[in-house]
Design an enzyme around this catalytic site. Structure first.
Site, PDB file in Angstrom:
ATOM      1  N   THR A  10       0.815  -1.214   0.000  1.00  0.00           N
ATOM      2  CA  THR A  10       0.000   0.000   0.000  1.00  0.00           C
ATOM      3  C   THR A  10       0.848   1.263   0.000  1.00  0.00           C
ATOM      4  O   THR A  10       0.460   2.279  -0.582  1.00  0.00           O
ATOM      5  CB  THR A  10      -0.941  -0.003   1.218  1.00  0.00           C
ATOM      6  OG1 THR A  10      -1.814  -1.134   1.123  1.00  0.00           O
ATOM      7  CG2 THR A  10      -1.777   1.261   1.276  1.00  0.00           C
ATOM      8  N   THR A  90       1.196  -4.603   4.050  1.00  0.00           N
ATOM      9  CA  THR A  90       0.931  -4.914   5.459  1.00  0.00           C
ATOM     10  C   THR A  90       0.236  -6.253   5.675  1.00  0.00           C
ATOM     11  O   THR A  90       0.349  -6.839   6.751  1.00  0.00           O
ATOM     12  CB  THR A  90       0.073  -3.803   6.102  1.00  0.00           C
ATOM     13  OG1 THR A  90      -1.184  -3.717   5.414  1.00  0.00           O
ATOM     14  CG2 THR A  90       0.790  -2.462   6.053  1.00  0.00           C
ATOM     15  N   ASP A  91      -0.477  -6.767   4.673  1.00  0.00           N
ATOM     16  CA  ASP A  91      -1.265  -7.980   4.893  1.00  0.00           C
ATOM     17  C   ASP A  91      -0.409  -9.175   5.289  1.00  0.00           C
ATOM     18  O   ASP A  91      -0.880 -10.051   6.028  1.00  0.00           O
ATOM     19  CB  ASP A  91      -2.073  -8.330   3.640  1.00  0.00           C
ATOM     20  CG  ASP A  91      -3.285  -7.443   3.456  1.00  0.00           C
ATOM     21  OD1 ASP A  91      -3.616  -6.694   4.395  1.00  0.00           O
ATOM     22  OD2 ASP A  91      -3.902  -7.492   2.380  1.00  0.00           O
TER      23      ASP A  91
END
Length: 337
Positions: A10, A90-91
């Site tokens: 992101t 971030t996932d």
């Protein structure tokens, strides 16, 4: 000198109306341009490795990233850096941080960061997180700490970081190991211990010494082992556990509470053990460990007596990564060099 390794996520994205959402756009040079404080912290070099969404980082790509970090740390890519910073989606930071923490020498610090908002969003957190990560990687107190996650002013251990919020800026915590430090400005902190008015005077504060890290496992040639991760549900009969057995080398079961599961699933788990395929028992609770104290059928104590392995201070995803690493390296779960 800090090695800046950009992988996407992101932090690299903008909103594309034609695509109908966020897509990777910014490379390393662009992201550095959004963080002008970097040059005041330490000299750096840019490694534009990729622009991948976190969910695209499978075992092969993760192992390539791990080897890239090792090459940078060893000086194969040029001058040996004093620290490494990785921007990442971030996932799956949880899995990547754990892999690096378990298979790399902790001497040279690695700070992983990212963002919860894109550069198209108001309040984009990418430049601040990137600046914080560089500050941590360049700090003398980071040496010997290995892989860390630096996010929203907090410093978390690579072995223990978990994404606990789907969309909030303070997305990460370390429910099993706790935080190891934070970024501070003049000693003033706001809600949740986050610094107020952070700027160029930021300093890195660690809560304790560097002896918290777990010894590295002997690195495998690649992440070759296939490990299933299956959550138990009320009344589970083990059908999914059985279905995974022919195609996987190991299993992590996400159990209730301190390690208990429906008795109907026990025969399926025993079939894994009969084939000498390891079964690790994790808890669906975000805090606390599997504690084998219940001796009823399906209870944790009964399962451990039959050969199931408690996950230890690991989330289910970390337990799966641990088992993948160890099976690929040919060592028992939790094995060392």
């Amino acid at each position: 000198m800090i090695h800046l390794l950009f992988t996407g996520g992101t932090i690299s994205m903008t909103r594309d109306e034609r695509a109908g959402g966020n897509i990777p756009t910014h490379g390393g040079a662009a992201l550095v341009g959004f963080a002008p404080e970097l040059a005041q912290i330490a000299p750096y070099r840019i490694d534009d490795w990729g622009r991948y969404p976190a969910c695209h980082m499978g075992p092969e790509k993760l192992w390539q990233l791990r080897n890239r970090v090792q090459a940078a740390a060893s000086g194969e890519l040029g001058e040996q850096p004093s620290g490494i910073v990785i921007t990442h989606g971030t996932d799956t930071i949880e899995e990547t941080a754990y892999l690096l923490a378990r298979t790399l020498d902790p001497k040279i610090p690695v700070a992983i960061t990212g963002a919860m908002r894109t550069s198209s969003d108001e309040g984009w957190d990418g430049p601040r997180n990137l600046t914080d990560a560089v500050r941590v990687a360049a700090d003398s107190g980071s040496r010997g700490r290995g892989t860390m996650v630096v996010f929203a002013g907090r410093i978390l251990p690579g072995l223990g970081t978990m994404k606990v919020e789907a969309t909030a800026l303070e997305a990460f915590d370390a429910p099993h190991l706790g935080g190891i430090g934070r970024l501070e400005a003049d000693g003033r902190t706001g809600p949740k211990g986050l610094p107020e008015g952070r700027g160029q005077a930021d300093s890195v504060r660690f809560f304790h010494g560097a002896g918290w890290s777990q010894p590295s496992v002997r690195p495998p040639d690649r992440l070759s082992a296939r490990v299933a991760l299956i959550s138990m549900v009320i009344g589970d009969d083990g059908a999914l556990v059985d279905a995974a057995r022919p195609t996987h080398d190991g299993l992590v079961v996400v159990a209730f509470g301190s390690g208990n599961l429906p008795p109907g699933a026990v025969p399926a788990i025993e079939r894994w053990l009969a084939e000498r395929k390891p079964v690790v028992l994790a808890s669906r609770c975000p805090r606390g460990e599997v504690t084998p104290v219940y001796a009823f059928e399906g209870g944790g104590a009964t399962l451990v007596r039959r050969g199931v392995i408690p996950a230890g201070p690991r989330t289910p995803a970390q337990a799966r990564m641990e088992l993948m690493i160890c099976l690929s390296a040919g060592v028992p779960y939790g094995g060392k060099r």
